[in-house]
Design a protein around this motif. Structure first.
Motif, PDB file in Angstrom:
ATOM      1  N   PRO A 168       0.824  -1.201   0.000  1.00 20.12           N
ATOM      2  CA  PRO A 168       0.000   0.000   0.000  1.00 20.12           C
ATOM      3  C   PRO A 168       0.866   1.263   0.000  1.00 20.12           C
ATOM      4  O   PRO A 168       2.033   1.240   0.382  1.00 20.12           O
ATOM      5  N   ASP A 200       0.049   6.826   2.401  1.00 20.83           N
ATOM      6  CA  ASP A 200      -1.231   7.339   2.873  1.00 20.83           C
ATOM      7  C   ASP A 200      -2.171   6.207   3.281  1.00 20.83           C
ATOM      8  O   ASP A 200      -2.898   6.310   4.276  1.00 20.83           O
ATOM      9  N   ALA A 201      -2.148   5.106   2.492  1.00 18.42           N
ATOM     10  CA  ALA A 201      -3.009   3.967   2.816  1.00 18.42           C
ATOM     11  C   ALA A 201      -2.580   3.333   4.136  1.00 18.42           C
ATOM     12  O   ALA A 201      -3.418   2.976   4.972  1.00 18.42           O
ATOM     13  N   LYS A 202      -1.268   3.191   4.336  1.00 17.43           N
ATOM     14  CA  LYS A 202      -0.774   2.652   5.601  1.00 17.43           C
ATOM     15  C   LYS A 202      -1.170   3.556   6.767  1.00 17.43           C
ATOM     16  O   LYS A 202      -1.555   3.077   7.840  1.00 17.43           O
ATOM     17  N   ARG A 204     -12.038   6.401   0.537  1.00 14.28           N
ATOM     18  CA  ARG A 204     -10.727   5.737   0.589  1.00 14.28           C
ATOM     19  C   ARG A 204     -10.808   4.403   1.331  1.00 14.28           C
ATOM     20  O   ARG A 204     -10.199   3.410   0.928  1.00 14.28           O
ATOM     21  N   LEU A 212     -10.062   0.558  -0.107  1.00 13.72           N
ATOM     22  CA  LEU A 212      -9.201  -0.415   0.569  1.00 13.72           C
ATOM     23  C   LEU A 212      -9.949  -1.722   0.840  1.00 13.72           C
ATOM     24  O   LEU A 212      -9.400  -2.815   0.678  1.00 13.72           O
ATOM     25  N   TRP A 217       0.314  -5.197   5.767  1.00 13.78           N
ATOM     26  CA  TRP A 217       0.135  -3.762   5.514  1.00 13.78           C
ATOM     27  C   TRP A 217       0.105  -2.964   6.806  1.00 13.78           C
ATOM     28  O   TRP A 217       0.027  -1.748   6.779  1.00 13.78           O
TER      29      TRP A 217
END
Length: 316
Positions: free
Chosen positions: A256, A259-261, A290, A294, A315
């Motif tokens: 990821p 930002d996703a983490k 978002r 995910l 992740w």
């Protein structure tokens, strides 16, 4: 001293025999004064051929001769047991082969012939998971797959992540997706399974053993075993990550974004959407979108499942 108990003699019978060896002129009446259960013991000794008995006397046979004959009988019995074991094993395997829901394929070529027949035999749906070509490193499209897709057969396929680690393999998968295949990727696909219309499945596996690579394949027809393979596929399908025609090689290899983490970390810490939106400087609606993306990427139906899948994929 217990040399004869290993042959099945009772302790009492052995004691009687040793008494006879030391006192050859002993009569049954004499023995009865020194031992219990003499008659039973004498019968045991006669059964092993160690003594002969008359009305008034007991004669000990030469032990080497008697036990040599006993050993010969046991040898013949052991050979008979081995022959019987071989025969019964063949009968057992023949009976097992009558289980008409399972067919073991003798060669890789035979499994490939069955795999190619999938495309013409399938009527509605093919579900497959693949760790790649079991005889070669290169991924290839199965013969007749595009024709099956064109006539309306649905294909749901899970690829092992290592299968898509080169651009050519990913290009082939994208060609299948553009033809109508639904594809997902899972890090560690354990074996190849192709399920045809819930009617039968081709199962194959390859492993490195001491003597080199070994390949095993079988066809599983309608049975509890087939149902088990279907449940394995569905379980992996729920947590695999979708692949699209626009998926890049880096998307397969990479994890990821930062930002996703960060978003996953905030979620696992229990922050509300409002708090997370404030941290990112965006609206709650943006955060919700978002999170939704995910969940879709990790095959999660709920935010709890999202946390579980993110953890499984490393992740978090």
């Amino acid at each position: 001293m217990e040399p004869l108990q290993a042959l099945g003699l009772s302790a009492t019978a052995e004691a009687v025999f040793l008494d006879l060896l030391q006192n050859p002129e002993t009569t049954p009446a004499d023995l009865a004064t020194r031992h219990d259960q003499v008659e039973t013991s004498l019968d045991e000794l006669i059964g092993l051929g160690l003594i002969e008995r008359t009305t008034e006397a007991v004669v000990v046979r030469p032990p080497r001769l008697a036990l040599g004959a006993l050993a010969e009988r046991h040898t013949r019995q052991a050979e008979l047991a081995r022959d019987s074991a071989d025969l019964l094993s063949e009968l057992w395997k023949a009976a097992a082969g009558k289980q008409d829901y399972l067919e073991v394929l003798p060669t890789y070529a035979a499994s490939q012939a069955v795999l190619n027949s999938v495309q013409t035999d399938a009527k509605e749906q093919v579900r497959a998971m693949t760790m790649g070509n079991l005889a070669a490193r290169e991924l290839r499209i199965v013969d007749g797959m595009f024709d099956a897709l064109e006539r309306g057969v649905r294909y749901d396929v899970i690829y092992g992540a290592h299968v898509l680690q080169d651009a050519n393999a990913l290009h082939l998968v994208q060609a299948c997706i553009q033809a109508g295949e639904l594809a997902q990727v899972f890090p560690h696909v354990p074996l190849n399974i192709t399920i045809v219309d819930d009617r039968w499945a081709l199962v194959g596996a390859r492993a490195e053993v001491r003597r080199g690579p070994e390949f095993v394949a079988m066809v599983v027809h309608d049975s509890p075993l087939l149902g088990g393979f279907e449940r394995i596929f569905e379980a992996l399908w729920r947590i695999a990550v979708p692949i699209t025609g626009g998926t890049e090689l880096n998307d397969v290899k990479a994890g990821p974004s930062l930002d996703a983490k960060r978003l996953l970390t905030y979620l696992s810490a229990g922050l509300t959407d409002e708090s997370i939106a404030r941290e990112f400087g965006v609206s709650e609606r943006t955060i919700a979108r978002r999170i939704g993306r995910l969940q879709e990427a990790l095959g999660a139906q709920t935010r709890f499942q999202l946390g579980v899948q993110a953890s499984r994929h490393g992740w978090l």
